[in-house]
Structures are given as C-alpha cells and as structure tokens.
Design a protein around this motif. Structure first.
Motif, mmCIF file in Angstrom:
data_model
loop_
_atom_site.group_PDB
_atom_site.id
_atom_site.type_symbol
_atom_site.label_atom_id
_atom_site.label_comp_id
_atom_site.label_asym_id
_atom_site.label_seq_id
_atom_site.Cartn_x
_atom_site.Cartn_y
_atom_site.Cartn_z
ATOM 1 N N TRP A 52 0.838 -1.188 0.000
ATOM 2 C CA TRP A 52 0.000 0.000 0.000
ATOM 3 C C TRP A 52 0.878 1.245 0.000
ATOM 4 O O TRP A 52 1.976 1.270 0.530
ATOM 5 N N ASP A 53 0.372 2.294 -0.674
ATOM 6 C CA ASP A 53 1.077 3.583 -0.676
ATOM 7 C C ASP A 53 0.206 4.622 0.007
ATOM 8 O O ASP A 53 -1.015 4.509 0.066
ATOM 9 N N PHE A 54 0.849 5.654 0.547
ATOM 10 C CA PHE A 54 0.163 6.611 1.415
ATOM 11 C C PHE A 54 0.942 7.910 1.413
ATOM 12 O O PHE A 54 2.129 7.964 1.082
ATOM 13 N N ALA A 116 4.516 10.742 -1.385
ATOM 14 C CA ALA A 116 3.988 9.446 -0.957
ATOM 15 C C ALA A 116 5.115 8.431 -0.820
ATOM 16 O O ALA A 116 6.189 8.576 -1.411
ATOM 17 N N ARG A 118 5.667 3.875 -0.048
ATOM 18 C CA ARG A 118 4.995 2.590 -0.166
ATOM 19 C C ARG A 118 5.610 1.578 0.795
ATOM 20 O O ARG A 118 6.840 1.534 0.955
ATOM 21 N N PRO A 152 -0.288 8.294 8.808
ATOM 22 C CA PRO A 152 -0.622 7.944 7.427
ATOM 23 C C PRO A 152 -1.938 7.178 7.375
ATOM 24 O O PRO A 152 -2.329 6.511 8.340
ATOM 25 N N LEU A 153 -2.626 7.253 6.236
ATOM 26 C CA LEU A 153 -3.853 6.480 6.073
ATOM 27 C C LEU A 153 -3.539 4.991 6.060
ATOM 28 O O LEU A 153 -2.493 4.559 5.580
ATOM 29 N N PHE A 154 -4.486 4.219 6.567
ATOM 30 C CA PHE A 154 -4.347 2.764 6.588
ATOM 31 C C PHE A 154 -5.728 2.151 6.508
ATOM 32 O O PHE A 154 -6.694 2.687 7.071
ATOM 33 N N ASN A 266 -5.907 13.016 -0.266
ATOM 34 C CA ASN A 266 -5.173 12.191 0.693
ATOM 35 C C ASN A 266 -5.560 10.736 0.450
ATOM 36 O O ASN A 266 -6.447 10.174 1.088
ATOM 37 N N ILE A 268 -5.012 6.472 -0.444
ATOM 38 C CA ILE A 268 -4.279 5.245 -0.185
ATOM 39 C C ILE A 268 -4.692 4.236 -1.245
ATOM 40 O O ILE A 268 -5.872 4.106 -1.569
#
Length: 288
Positions: A52-54, A116, A118, A152-154, A266, A268
């Motif tokens: 995942w990238d954020f 961003a 990853r 960070p978003l998750f 923003n 993910i």
C-alpha cells in the motif's frame, strides 16, 4: 505330474479362485479414502502479500516510519524497492510475544511533505491490521525519533475463506476518521505476482474477476465492511460477476482505492494477493 499331485491341484483350484474373487470384491467395496484439508499453517509461506502507498501530510519532511501490526509473528519478505525510500527495516524490528504484534521501524530515508511512500510485506497470515494495544500510534511518520501527526492512512484487510467455494473479504477502518472507498476489485492473477509487482502498473493489466464497488462507499471510523465472492464449477443461480471457477492454490489480487472524506487528495492504494485454499489431501484409512 503324478496322479496324486493332479488330484490335489484340482481340489485347490476352486478354493484359490474363490479367495481371489473375495479379495477383489473387498477391494472394490472398500470405502473411499477419507479426506482431510491441509492444516492452516502448512505450506502457507508467502500465501498472503500486502502492498500500500500513502501520503505524508504532516507538514514536515519525514526521515522514518513506524508501523505495529497485530497478530503477525513472522514476515517473510519486506518491500525495499524504489518507492520505499528507507530500504530494509532496522534490526530491532520484530515480533513481541507480550503484545502479539510485529513492529517495523524504518529510518535513514526522506519523504518530503506532500510526497507518498509505499510499504509491502508477505506473510502466512490472512489479516493485516494495526495494533493499538500500547496506546501509542501504531502507524506514524517519524522525524528522527519523534513521531509526527497525523498518521498515514491505513485500511485493514482480512481474507476469510468461509469455505472452499466462498471468500469473504473484510475492510476494516481502525482509524478515527471517515474514509471514502472509490474502488474495490478482485483480479485474477493466474500466476503469483512478486511483491515488487503489487502496484498499479502490473495489477491494472490483470483481468477482472469481481467488481465489488461500482459507486463510492463510506467507511465510518472503527467500522468493518464485508464483501463476498462465490466460486462454483457451474453458475447456477449466481450472476456471472458473482461466480468464479474454483481452482486450488490460485492467486487473486485485491485492489482498493480510498481517501479521507474531507480530503480526496489524501489517497491510499491497497493491493493484496492471496491464493485460494490448497487442494484436499487424501489420507488413507488404516484398516485394523
């Protein structure tokens, strides 16, 4: 052959023939071997991969990253490609039996504010969830040893094979913010993708298996949403987009795109690969 031996052979022949027939009948009428599924922890190394990238939206340049993952005891591979500016996690990273969590700490990199990064890993566990047990943010950018906010978003994910023919995927929003789910697709990989290829360019070329989300959905804080797909050798009453042919050890890739409800920029992007359950193993019954 003497008369005595010929007479003995004639007497024995019907008996031997009857014994042979009896053995054949027993063999043909014996119940089929019992079957047993593979144990959950057998041959599952790297069965599940996550990438995942954020975005770094802390307002500061980040030189490190910390993530604490619930229930992971081993990690077989960590993504260290070009989109991970930190490289390998520091040697102190690892599993803590007390909290039943695996901590990864990355340092000696640089992610500018607004850029961003990853992360990616492979494991034998069908679940990727943050561990909030310590009360400290389980996912955070770092500047030196200082944790930065916001996190960070998750998005958490569970692969739940309810049966050989029924897969249920859970998306878990464990953060205290509302997320917008723009897309959620299950793709047919055919052959397992390397961890480095669990990203947009290789994944977008895979054929669609199931498109779960055709319009945006809202994931509220601390909420979980379930998405089902059924595998069947015949479609029956299932719609074509809901049914797939089942095959053992077949790799599928999940793709999801989410953003915070108040900031569509923003984003993910989540990619996760899993293989279907292995073929059943026939365990012969021991006749006593």
């Amino acid at each position: 052959m003497s008369r005595h031996l010929r007479h003995l052979a004639l007497l024995l022949t019907p008996t031997l023939l009857a014994a042979t027939i009896t053995l054949v009948v027993v063999s043909l009428s014996r119940p089929a071997p019992a079957t047993a599924a593979l144990p959950h922890d057998l041959n599952l190394q790297n069965r599940y991969c996550y990438s995942w990238d954020f975005l770094n939206n802390t307002g500061y340049d980040a030189t490190g990253l910390l993530i604490r993952l619930q229930g992971l005891r081993t990690i077989d591979e960590v993504y260290t490609g070009t989109l991970n500016p930190f490289g390998a996690p520091v040697p102190s990273s690892g599993y803590d039996a007390v909290s039943d969590a695996y901590t990864l700490v990355f340092s000696n990199g640089l992610v500018f504010n607004g850029d961003a990064a990853r992360l990616g890993l492979c494991t034998d566990q069908p679940s990727l969830q943050l561990d909030p047990s310590t009360g400290v943010s389980p996912f955070a950018w770092m500047s030196g040893s200082q944790l930065l906010s916001p996190s960070p978003l998750f998005i958490g994910i569970d692969w739940d094979w309810l049966s050989r023919d029924h897969l249920q995927v859970h998306l878990v929003n464990s953060q205290n913010l509302t997320l917008t789910l723009f897309s959620l697709n299950l793709l047919s990989a055919g052959v397992p993708l390397p961890l480095d290829d669990l990203t947009v360019n290789p994944v977008e070329l895979l054929p669609m298996a199931t498109q779960w989300v055709t319009d945006v959905e809202v994931l509220t804080p601390q909420a979980s949403s379930a998405f089902d797909v059924f595998f069947s050798p015949a479609l029956g009453n299932l719609q074509p987009e809901q049914a797939l042919l089942q095959a053992p050890d077949y790799p599928y890739v999940l793709q999801a795109t989410l953003a915070t409800a108040d900031d569509p920029g923003n984003l993910i992007h989540l990619y996760s690969q899993a293989t279907s359950p292995p073929a059943q193993v026939y365990v012969p019954m021991v006749m006593r």
